[in-house]
Design an enzyme around this catalytic site. Sequence first.
Site, PDB file in Angstrom:
ATOM      1  CG  PHE A 125      -1.639   0.962   1.293  1.00 19.07           C
ATOM      2  CD1 PHE A 125      -3.420   0.859   1.539  1.00 19.07           C
ATOM      3  CD2 PHE A 125      -1.073   2.270   2.312  1.00 19.07           C
ATOM      4  CE1 PHE A 125      -4.039   2.280   1.115  1.00 19.07           C
ATOM      5  CE2 PHE A 125      -2.023   3.150   2.342  1.00 19.07           C
ATOM      6  CZ  PHE A 125      -3.541   3.337   2.143  1.00 19.07           C
ATOM      7  CB  THR A 128       3.475   7.595   3.120  1.00 27.39           C
ATOM      8  OG1 THR A 128       2.481   6.993   4.789  1.00 27.39           O
ATOM      9  CG2 THR A 128       4.641   8.044   4.052  1.00 27.39           C
ATOM     10  N   GLY A 133       2.483  12.710   5.095  1.00 23.41           N
ATOM     11  CA  GLY A 133       2.344  11.289   6.201  1.00 23.41           C
ATOM     12  C   GLY A 133       1.167  10.811   6.212  1.00 23.41           C
ATOM     13  CD  GLU A 362      -2.327  -0.315   8.971  1.00 17.49           C
ATOM     14  OE1 GLU A 362      -4.197  -0.374   8.814  1.00 17.49           O
ATOM     15  OE2 GLU A 362      -1.941  -0.436   8.821  1.00 17.49           O
ATOM     16  CB  SER A 365      -1.501   8.569  19.308  1.00 15.10           C
ATOM     17  OG  SER A 365      -1.437   6.611  19.486  1.00 15.10           O
TER      18      SER A 365
HETATM   19  C1  LIG Z   1       7.041   0.989  10.382  1.00 12.67           C
HETATM   20  C2  LIG Z   1       6.363   1.529   9.307  1.00 12.67           C
HETATM   21  C3  LIG Z   1       5.076   0.999   8.346  1.00 12.67           C
HETATM   22  C4  LIG Z   1       4.827   2.090   7.330  1.00 12.67           C
HETATM   23  N1  LIG Z   1       3.718   1.471   6.063  1.00 12.67           N
HETATM   24  C5  LIG Z   1       3.699   2.090   5.259  1.00 12.67           C
HETATM   25  C6  LIG Z   1       2.701   1.669   4.508  1.00 12.67           C
HETATM   26  O1  LIG Z   1       2.682   0.260   3.840  1.00 12.67           O
HETATM   27  N2  LIG Z   1       2.472   2.404   3.139  1.00 12.67           N
HETATM   28  C7  LIG Z   1       2.243   3.666   3.566  1.00 12.67           C
HETATM   29  O2  LIG Z   1       1.908   4.271   2.834  1.00 12.67           O
HETATM   30  N3  LIG Z   1       3.095   4.710   4.493  1.00 12.67           N
HETATM   31  C8  LIG Z   1       3.625   4.102   5.983  1.00 12.67           C
HETATM   32  N4  LIG Z   1       4.030   3.857   6.990  1.00 12.67           N
HETATM   33  C9  LIG Z   1       3.565   5.177   6.905  1.00 12.67           C
HETATM   34  C10 LIG Z   1       2.786   5.906   7.980  1.00 12.67           C
HETATM   35  O3  LIG Z   1       1.755   5.711   7.412  1.00 12.67           O
HETATM   36  C11 LIG Z   1       3.386   7.361   8.469  1.00 12.67           C
HETATM   37  O4  LIG Z   1       4.582   7.666   9.252  1.00 12.67           O
HETATM   38  C12 LIG Z   1       2.356   8.142   9.153  1.00 12.67           C
HETATM   39  O5  LIG Z   1       1.203   8.151   8.228  1.00 12.67           O
HETATM   40  C13 LIG Z   1       2.817   9.296  10.150  1.00 12.67           C
HETATM   41  O6  LIG Z   1       3.412   9.969   8.958  1.00 12.67           O
HETATM   42  P1  LIG Z   1       4.608  10.725   8.801  1.00 12.67           P
HETATM   43  O7  LIG Z   1       6.116   9.271   8.947  1.00 12.67           O
HETATM   44  O8  LIG Z   1       4.813  11.356   7.684  1.00 12.67           O
HETATM   45  O9  LIG Z   1       4.679  11.217  10.018  1.00 12.67           O
HETATM   46  P2  LIG Z   1       3.570  13.220   9.787  1.00 12.67           P
HETATM   47  O10 LIG Z   1       2.402  13.474   9.329  1.00 12.67           O
HETATM   48  O11 LIG Z   1       4.506  14.450  10.040  1.00 12.67           O
HETATM   49  O12 LIG Z   1       3.863  13.607  11.453  1.00 12.67           O
HETATM   50  C14 LIG Z   1       4.621  13.269  12.911  1.00 12.67           C
HETATM   51  C15 LIG Z   1       3.906  13.712  14.327  1.00 12.67           C
HETATM   52  O13 LIG Z   1       2.815  14.888  13.955  1.00 12.67           O
HETATM   53  C16 LIG Z   1       1.792  13.930  15.077  1.00 12.67           C
HETATM   54  N5  LIG Z   1       0.590  14.743  14.081  1.00 12.67           N
HETATM   55  C17 LIG Z   1       0.476  14.126  13.333  1.00 12.67           C
HETATM   56  N6  LIG Z   1      -1.126  15.144  12.420  1.00 12.67           N
HETATM   57  C18 LIG Z   1      -1.121  15.129  13.518  1.00 12.67           C
HETATM   58  C19 LIG Z   1      -2.194  15.714  14.136  1.00 12.67           C
HETATM   59  N7  LIG Z   1      -3.414  16.024  12.759  1.00 12.67           N
HETATM   60  N8  LIG Z   1      -2.920  16.396  14.609  1.00 12.67           N
HETATM   61  C20 LIG Z   1      -1.484  16.100  15.504  1.00 12.67           C
HETATM   62  N9  LIG Z   1      -0.878  16.181  15.865  1.00 12.67           N
HETATM   63  C21 LIG Z   1      -0.445  15.355  14.927  1.00 12.67           C
HETATM   64  C22 LIG Z   1       2.042  12.914  15.205  1.00 12.67           C
HETATM   65  O14 LIG Z   1       2.491  12.660  16.545  1.00 12.67           O
HETATM   66  C23 LIG Z   1       3.026  12.331  14.380  1.00 12.67           C
HETATM   67  O15 LIG Z   1       3.138  11.201  14.738  1.00 12.67           O
HETATM   68  C24 LIG Z   1       4.849   3.414   7.580  1.00 12.67           C
HETATM   69  C25 LIG Z   1       5.332   4.186   8.942  1.00 12.67           C
HETATM   70  C26 LIG Z   1       6.114   3.259   9.780  1.00 12.67           C
HETATM   71  C27 LIG Z   1       6.972   3.922  11.216  1.00 12.67           C
END
Ligand SMILES: Cc1cc2nc3c(=O)[nH]c(=O)nc-3n(C[C@H](O)[C@H](O)[C@H](O)COP(=O)(O)OP(=O)(O)OC[C@H]3O[C@@H](n4cnc5c(N)ncnc54)[C@H](O)[C@@H]3O)c2cc1C
Length: 382
Positions: A125, A128, A133, A362, A365
């Site tokens: 899938f 990201t 993300g 996914e 929190s």
């Molecule tokens: C082990 C692993 C497997 C993964 N597998 C997949 C996959 O198969 N396919 C895929 O598409 N993606 C995958 N991901 C990506 C994952 O979906 C993203 O890491 C996640 O959506 C968070 O996006 P980001 O890392 O860009 O963090 P950001 O979006 O930059 O967010 C950083 C932090 O900000 C905070 N935050 C975010 N939004 C909000 C909000 N609205 N309000 C308050 N705080 C907020 C949260 O604490 C978050 O952790 C994977 C990630 C990991 C770690």
Amino acid sequence: MIDASVLAWPFFEERHRELARELEAWCAANLTSRYAGDLDGECRALVRELGAAGFLKLTVADGKHRPDVRSLAIARETLAYHSGLADFAFAMQGLGSGAISLFGTIEQKRGWLPRVASGEAIAAFAMTEPASGSDAANIATSAMRDGNEWVLVGEKTLISNGGIADFYVTFARTGEGEGSRGLSAFIVPAGAVRVAERIEVISPHPLARLTYDNVRVPVDAIIGEPGEGFRIGMETLNLFRVTVGAAALGFARRALDEALKFAANRRLGSGTLADNSVTQAKLADMALAVDASALLIYRAAWQQDVGGIDNRRAAAMAKLHATEAAQQVIDAAVQMHGGAGVTKGVKVEELYRDIRALRIYEGASEVQRQIIAKSLLKEVQS
Ligand SMILES: Cc1cc2nc3c(=O)[nH]c(=O)nc-3n(C[C@H](O)[C@H](O)[C@H](O)COP(=O)(O)OP(=O)(O)OC[C@H]3O[C@@H](n4cnc5c(N)ncnc54)[C@H](O)[C@@H]3O)c2cc1C
């Protein structure tokens, strides 16, 4: 192993209890002392073996029926109890093919789902990107129509099964509208995508950054209609959200069992660690957190399966509570183990690493809290 008293809850039917028994027996026979040195090989083998045993059928739509969330949750709780990697291999077949199960044409379903269910094709899938993300509406990867083809250009990162997948369900901007209204979903065979970098994480599993350098796919590789990609992605995530909580529950239940065993056997003064009232209070809190997670998860799964009830709030609550509570339960189990708890090769050390990412992917929190609060506020504001 899932508590037998949980399986007696009214959320379940006999087929669910049967699944729990069969999968528990399979795990006990197949998941002990496996070779973990070759991560990709191990994941491929797990997918093949889970497929051959018939369990991957649960991850895909069966004819007209969407995957049964209670079965998925039971499977993930059971697998996670035994092995984080086995749970990963199982779960990704569902998440990776979920958009096809929910929105695919008959040809797309026929072309991919039987191969996903047998373990012959590995699914991924790809949503990201380095700059989007949680904020999936800002996806920058583009897909332009060129005659009978779509041409994809862009980059995806943190993609599970990246490097071993046979196809990537990829979300890209097709421009029907601003932000979330201008995205579409495509089935992209792995051969067309470049694995730019393998990413190592604290709980090892195949993960990669991918580049799409003018990747051409046929016009019928689109899932649903142009512009529907955001909804397709969110509904796929919503289907599997509860099951992330179920995996966390499996990790937490295992940590509790490990803590109980350790405390009962570890000498402390004239008795054992388990005779100590501080330890007993901690064990009680851990058991309470585990049971509360189970109730939230199987309630949300039941709501999703029986239909007719919008379960988005319940699913968000289940994922939020189960993942956060599991982190605390596992941390308490590590603490109870003393120095052994942070020693490589000890189960609670592995669980400590396994749980962390579930609070982020996914829907982090914080995002789950927003879903819950928005759903509550909608009721008073309407
Ligand atoms: C082990 C692993 C497997 C993964 N597998 C997949 C996959 O198969 N396919 C895929 O598409 N993606 C995958 N991901 C990506 C994952 O979906 C993203 O890491 C996640 O959506 C968070 O996006 P980001 O890392 O860009 O963090 P950001 O979006 O930059 O967010 C950083 C932090 O900000 C905070 N935050 C975010 N939004 C909000 C909000 N609205 N309000 C308050 N705080 C907020 C949260 O604490 C978050 O952790 C994977 C990630 C990991 C770690």
